[in-house]
Scaffold this motif. Structure first.
Motif, PDB file in Angstrom:
ATOM      1  N   SER A 181       0.836  -1.207   0.000  1.00 42.02           N
ATOM      2  CA  SER A 181       0.000   0.000   0.000  1.00 42.02           C
ATOM      3  C   SER A 181       0.866   1.250   0.000  1.00 42.02           C
ATOM      4  O   SER A 181       1.864   1.327   0.708  1.00 42.02           O
ATOM      5  N   GLY A 182       0.468   2.211  -0.834  1.00 47.56           N
ATOM      6  CA  GLY A 182       1.197   3.466  -0.899  1.00 47.56           C
ATOM      7  C   GLY A 182       1.397   3.918  -2.332  1.00 47.56           C
ATOM      8  O   GLY A 182       0.822   3.376  -3.275  1.00 47.56           O
ATOM      9  N   LYS A 183       2.245   4.924  -2.474  1.00 45.02           N
ATOM     10  CA  LYS A 183       2.534   5.503  -3.788  1.00 45.02           C
ATOM     11  C   LYS A 183       3.884   5.003  -4.286  1.00 45.02           C
ATOM     12  O   LYS A 183       4.849   4.943  -3.521  1.00 45.02           O
ATOM     13  N   PHE A 192      -1.225   2.023  -4.729  1.00 48.46           N
ATOM     14  CA  PHE A 192      -1.731   0.713  -4.340  1.00 48.46           C
ATOM     15  C   PHE A 192      -2.399   0.774  -2.972  1.00 48.46           C
ATOM     16  O   PHE A 192      -1.939   1.462  -2.070  1.00 48.46           O
ATOM     17  N   LYS A 193      -3.445  -0.035  -2.825  1.00 58.33           N
ATOM     18  CA  LYS A 193      -4.094  -0.269  -1.538  1.00 58.33           C
ATOM     19  C   LYS A 193      -4.265  -1.775  -1.423  1.00 58.33           C
ATOM     20  O   LYS A 193      -5.021  -2.390  -2.179  1.00 58.33           O
ATOM     21  N   GLN A 194      -3.508  -2.373  -0.507  1.00 53.93           N
ATOM     22  CA  GLN A 194      -3.556  -3.816  -0.314  1.00 53.93           C
ATOM     23  C   GLN A 194      -4.390  -4.151   0.908  1.00 53.93           C
ATOM     24  O   GLN A 194      -4.214  -3.574   1.973  1.00 53.93           O
ATOM     25  N   ASP A 195      -5.315  -5.100   0.743  1.00 45.84           N
ATOM     26  CA  ASP A 195      -6.131  -5.619   1.832  1.00 45.84           C
ATOM     27  C   ASP A 195      -6.070  -7.136   1.743  1.00 45.84           C
ATOM     28  O   ASP A 195      -6.825  -7.743   0.979  1.00 45.84           O
ATOM     29  N   GLY A 196      -5.125  -7.735   2.467  1.00 46.62           N
ATOM     30  CA  GLY A 196      -4.907  -9.168   2.349  1.00 46.62           C
ATOM     31  C   GLY A 196      -4.353  -9.480   0.976  1.00 46.62           C
ATOM     32  O   GLY A 196      -3.329  -8.932   0.580  1.00 46.62           O
ATOM     33  N   THR A 198      -6.184  -2.929  -4.848  1.00 45.93           N
ATOM     34  CA  THR A 198      -6.924  -1.901  -5.564  1.00 45.93           C
ATOM     35  C   THR A 198      -6.007  -0.699  -5.714  1.00 45.93           C
ATOM     36  O   THR A 198      -4.929  -0.639  -5.130  1.00 45.93           O
ATOM     37  N   GLY A 199      -6.447   0.268  -6.499  1.00 42.99           N
ATOM     38  CA  GLY A 199      -5.650   1.479  -6.677  1.00 42.99           C
ATOM     39  C   GLY A 199      -5.780   2.017  -8.078  1.00 42.99           C
ATOM     40  O   GLY A 199      -6.804   1.834  -8.748  1.00 42.99           O
ATOM     41  N   HIS A 231      -5.665   6.144 -13.672  1.00 41.92           N
ATOM     42  CA  HIS A 231      -6.765   5.311 -14.152  1.00 41.92           C
ATOM     43  C   HIS A 231      -6.956   4.179 -13.147  1.00 41.92           C
ATOM     44  O   HIS A 231      -5.987   3.567 -12.712  1.00 41.92           O
ATOM     45  N   PRO A 232      -8.203   3.870 -12.765  1.00 40.75           N
ATOM     46  CA  PRO A 232      -8.449   2.809 -11.773  1.00 40.75           C
ATOM     47  C   PRO A 232      -7.989   1.441 -12.264  1.00 40.75           C
ATOM     48  O   PRO A 232      -8.152   1.110 -13.447  1.00 40.75           O
ATOM     49  N   MET A 233      -7.424   0.670 -11.347  1.00 39.14           N
ATOM     50  CA  MET A 233      -7.011  -0.689 -11.703  1.00 39.14           C
ATOM     51  C   MET A 233      -8.167  -1.657 -11.476  1.00 39.14           C
ATOM     52  O   MET A 233      -9.110  -1.353 -10.742  1.00 39.14           O
TER      53      MET A 233
END
Length: 120
Positions: free
Chosen positions: A21-23, A43-47, A51-52, A62-64
């Protein structure tokens, strides 16, 4: 003594399989070309879910889609500019490297990617 060894091993495992998670900022270099192009990922990691967004810089994102993290491997897609960028990357702590494939209406191209974490 055994507790210290177990704690040390768990710490190392957490660093290797750390949260991404992060830039992240870096570049991608299309195969067969000399010039690299900028890339900026959030990035945003949840387990194991990722997402990001991604794009050439922080202001053009642009959304992933379909993001996953498994054993330090990141896979996701970023639809943009008449096609889709498909990423297959590997995280090694403060660096992420790997490959991407761009599929457009009339072309398919591949590139190598190198990212470093922005800030702390």
């Amino acid at each position: 003594m055994r507790r210290i060894v177990v704690a040390a091993l768990l710490s190392v495992m957490c660093l290797v399989a750390g949260d991404v998670s992060g830039k992240w900022s870096g570049s991608f270099k299309p195969n067969g070309e000399d010039n690299a192009h900028p890339v900026y990922m959030v990035f945003k990691q949840d387990g194991d879910k990722l997402t990001g967004s991604g794009g050439p810089d922080e202001s053009k994102q642009h959304p992933m889609q379909n993001g996953k993290v498994q054993d330090g491997r990141l896979t996701f897609e970023v639809p943009a500019s008449g096609g889709t960028f498909t990423f297959d990357l590997k995280s090694t702590g403060e660096e992420i490297t790997g490959n991407l494939q761009f599929k457009g209406e009339n072309e398919t191209r591949t590139a190598t990617v190198s990212l470093k974490r922005v800030g702390s």
